[in-house]
Motif scaffolding. Structure first.
Motif, mmCIF file in Angstrom:
data_model
loop_
_atom_site.group_PDB
_atom_site.id
_atom_site.type_symbol
_atom_site.label_atom_id
_atom_site.label_comp_id
_atom_site.label_asym_id
_atom_site.label_seq_id
_atom_site.Cartn_x
_atom_site.Cartn_y
_atom_site.Cartn_z
ATOM 1 N N GLU A 1 10.868 2.427 0.083
ATOM 2 C CA GLU A 1 9.578 2.770 0.683
ATOM 3 C C GLU A 1 8.874 3.790 -0.184
ATOM 4 N N LEU A 2 7.545 3.752 -0.118
ATOM 5 C CA LEU A 2 6.702 4.738 -0.785
ATOM 6 C C LEU A 2 6.183 5.683 0.283
ATOM 7 N N ARG A 3 6.247 6.981 -0.011
ATOM 8 C CA ARG A 3 5.670 7.992 0.874
ATOM 9 C C ARG A 3 4.681 8.797 0.055
ATOM 10 N N THR A 4 3.443 8.850 0.522
ATOM 11 C CA THR A 4 2.411 9.586 -0.190
ATOM 12 C C THR A 4 2.012 10.816 0.607
ATOM 13 N N SER A 5 1.492 11.807 -0.109
ATOM 14 C CA SER A 5 1.082 13.035 0.572
ATOM 15 C C SER A 5 -0.057 12.777 1.546
ATOM 16 N N ALA A 6 -0.916 11.797 1.263
ATOM 17 C CA ALA A 6 -2.043 11.494 2.142
ATOM 18 C C ALA A 6 -1.610 10.776 3.419
ATOM 19 N N ARG A 7 -0.451 10.086 3.371
ATOM 20 C CA ARG A 7 0.062 9.343 4.530
ATOM 21 C C ARG A 7 1.513 9.731 4.784
ATOM 22 N N ALA A 8 1.776 11.008 4.891
ATOM 23 C CA ALA A 8 3.151 11.504 4.952
ATOM 24 C C ALA A 8 3.979 10.888 6.080
ATOM 25 N N ALA A 9 3.365 10.596 7.206
ATOM 26 C CA ALA A 9 4.106 10.058 8.349
ATOM 27 C C ALA A 9 4.101 8.530 8.387
ATOM 28 N N SER A 10 3.466 7.892 7.414
ATOM 29 C CA SER A 10 3.354 6.436 7.409
ATOM 30 C C SER A 10 3.849 5.864 6.081
ATOM 31 N N PRO A 11 5.158 5.616 5.967
ATOM 32 C CA PRO A 11 5.659 5.069 4.709
ATOM 33 C C PRO A 11 5.102 3.672 4.446
ATOM 34 N N VAL A 12 4.954 3.358 3.169
ATOM 35 C CA VAL A 12 4.533 2.021 2.752
ATOM 36 C C VAL A 12 5.809 1.224 2.491
ATOM 37 N N PRO A 13 6.027 0.151 3.250
ATOM 38 C CA PRO A 13 7.251 -0.633 3.062
ATOM 39 C C PRO A 13 7.289 -1.356 1.718
ATOM 40 N N ARG A 14 8.481 -1.723 1.321
ATOM 41 C CA ARG A 14 8.759 -2.367 0.037
ATOM 42 C C ARG A 14 7.837 -3.554 -0.236
ATOM 43 N N ALA A 15 7.755 -4.494 0.685
ATOM 44 C CA ALA A 15 6.965 -5.715 0.459
ATOM 45 C C ALA A 15 5.487 -5.389 0.264
ATOM 46 N N GLU A 16 4.962 -4.487 1.084
ATOM 47 C CA GLU A 16 3.548 -4.110 0.969
ATOM 48 C C GLU A 16 3.289 -3.398 -0.356
ATOM 49 N N TRP A 17 4.189 -2.470 -0.742
ATOM 50 C CA TRP A 17 4.025 -1.741 -1.999
ATOM 51 C C TRP A 17 4.087 -2.705 -3.185
ATOM 52 N N MET A 18 5.068 -3.607 -3.170
ATOM 53 C CA MET A 18 5.200 -4.564 -4.271
ATOM 54 C C MET A 18 3.950 -5.442 -4.386
ATOM 55 N N ARG A 19 3.479 -5.929 -3.249
ATOM 56 C CA ARG A 19 2.297 -6.795 -3.262
ATOM 57 C C ARG A 19 1.105 -6.065 -3.885
ATOM 58 N N GLU A 20 0.882 -4.816 -3.481
ATOM 59 C CA GLU A 20 -0.277 -4.064 -3.969
ATOM 60 C C GLU A 20 -0.120 -3.645 -5.432
ATOM 61 N N ILE A 21 1.035 -3.154 -5.811
ATOM 62 C CA ILE A 21 1.231 -2.675 -7.184
ATOM 63 C C ILE A 21 1.204 -3.840 -8.175
ATOM 64 N N LEU A 22 1.719 -4.992 -7.766
ATOM 65 C CA LEU A 22 1.675 -6.164 -8.647
ATOM 66 C C LEU A 22 0.268 -6.756 -8.715
ATOM 67 N N ARG A 23 -0.492 -6.612 -7.640
ATOM 68 C CA ARG A 23 -1.873 -7.093 -7.642
ATOM 69 C C ARG A 23 -2.736 -6.260 -8.584
ATOM 70 N N THR A 24 -2.591 -4.939 -8.519
ATOM 71 C CA THR A 24 -3.429 -4.047 -9.330
ATOM 72 C C THR A 24 -2.893 -3.869 -10.747
ATOM 73 N N ARG A 25 -1.590 -4.050 -10.910
ATOM 74 C CA ARG A 25 -0.918 -3.841 -12.202
ATOM 75 C C ARG A 25 -1.145 -2.431 -12.750
ATOM 76 N N GLN A 26 -1.336 -1.479 -11.848
ATOM 77 C CA GLN A 26 -1.515 -0.085 -12.265
ATOM 78 C C GLN A 26 -0.166 0.621 -12.230
ATOM 79 N N ALA A 27 0.492 0.602 -13.365
ATOM 80 C CA ALA A 27 1.831 1.179 -13.476
ATOM 81 C C ALA A 27 1.805 2.679 -13.717
ATOM 82 N N GLY A 28 0.634 3.235 -13.964
ATOM 83 C CA GLY A 28 0.552 4.647 -14.301
ATOM 84 C C GLY A 28 0.666 4.839 -15.796
ATOM 85 N N GLY A 29 0.322 6.027 -16.222
ATOM 86 C CA GLY A 29 0.338 6.335 -17.651
ATOM 87 C C GLY A 29 1.566 7.108 -18.060
ATOM 88 N N ALA A 30 1.345 8.019 -18.983
ATOM 89 C CA ALA A 30 2.439 8.793 -19.567
ATOM 90 C C ALA A 30 3.177 9.611 -18.505
#
Length: 162
Positions: free
Chosen positions: A63-92
């Motif tokens: 699960e992903l937990r962000t500071s903006a949604r501390a009480a609402s984790p993002v489940p694996r499937a939802e995170w994978m779907r979004e990160i693979l859609r945007t392909r924003q892996a982050g930088g250095a």
């Protein structure tokens, strides 16, 4: 596994910083190298939209937990779907430190993001002979002016009264 149930103070800790606080670059330790490689594999899977490789790097209950949604984790499937859609892996990745607690390793670092630097804490769980990402905590790296209790070098000193 219950990460919060582990008495952290009694476990062995090996910490390694990628960069010394005085600006000098120190030698990267074995653990930092290992988890820099793991993070690079995550990034490559995201950039290549390789769902199979990304799934293989995550625990089933990731699960992903962000500071903006501390009480609402993002489940694996939802995170994978979004990160693979945007392909924003982050930088250095900068200033990585790794704490080894046996079957659990915690890697913290800053990473360049589209809206500015992000502070990430990744909790890796050893499964058989490999490491899988179990939980990612992320939030804006922020400004040194943002006070976190106990985190500032300019915290007021209180005189001890005997």
């Amino acid at each position: 596994f219950g990460l919060l149930a582990i008495p952290m103070a009694s476990l062995p800790v090996v910490a390694a910083d990628e960069q010394a606080s005085d600006g000098r670059v120190s030698t990267v330790t074995r653990l930092v190298k290992l988890f820099l490689d793991k993070e690079a594999s995550l990034g490559a899977a995201v950039r290549n939209a390789d769902a199979a490789t990304l799934a293989g790097l995550l625990t089933d209950d990731f699960e992903l937990r962000t500071s903006a949604r501390a009480a609402s984790p993002v489940p694996r499937a939802e995170w994978m779907r979004e990160i693979l859609r945007t392909r924003q892996a982050g930088g250095a990745i900068n200033r990585m430190a790794v704490h080894d607690f046996g079957p659990i390793a915690i890697a913290s670092f800053t990473q360049d993001g589209p809206a500015g630097p992000v502070f990430i804490v990744d909790v890796w769980h050893r499964q058989e002979t490999d490491w899988k990402l179990a939980v990612r905590y992320a939030g804006p790296a922020g400004s040194p002016a943002f006070a976190i209790p106990g985190g500032g070098a300019n915290e007021p000193e209180f005189s001890k009264k005997y």
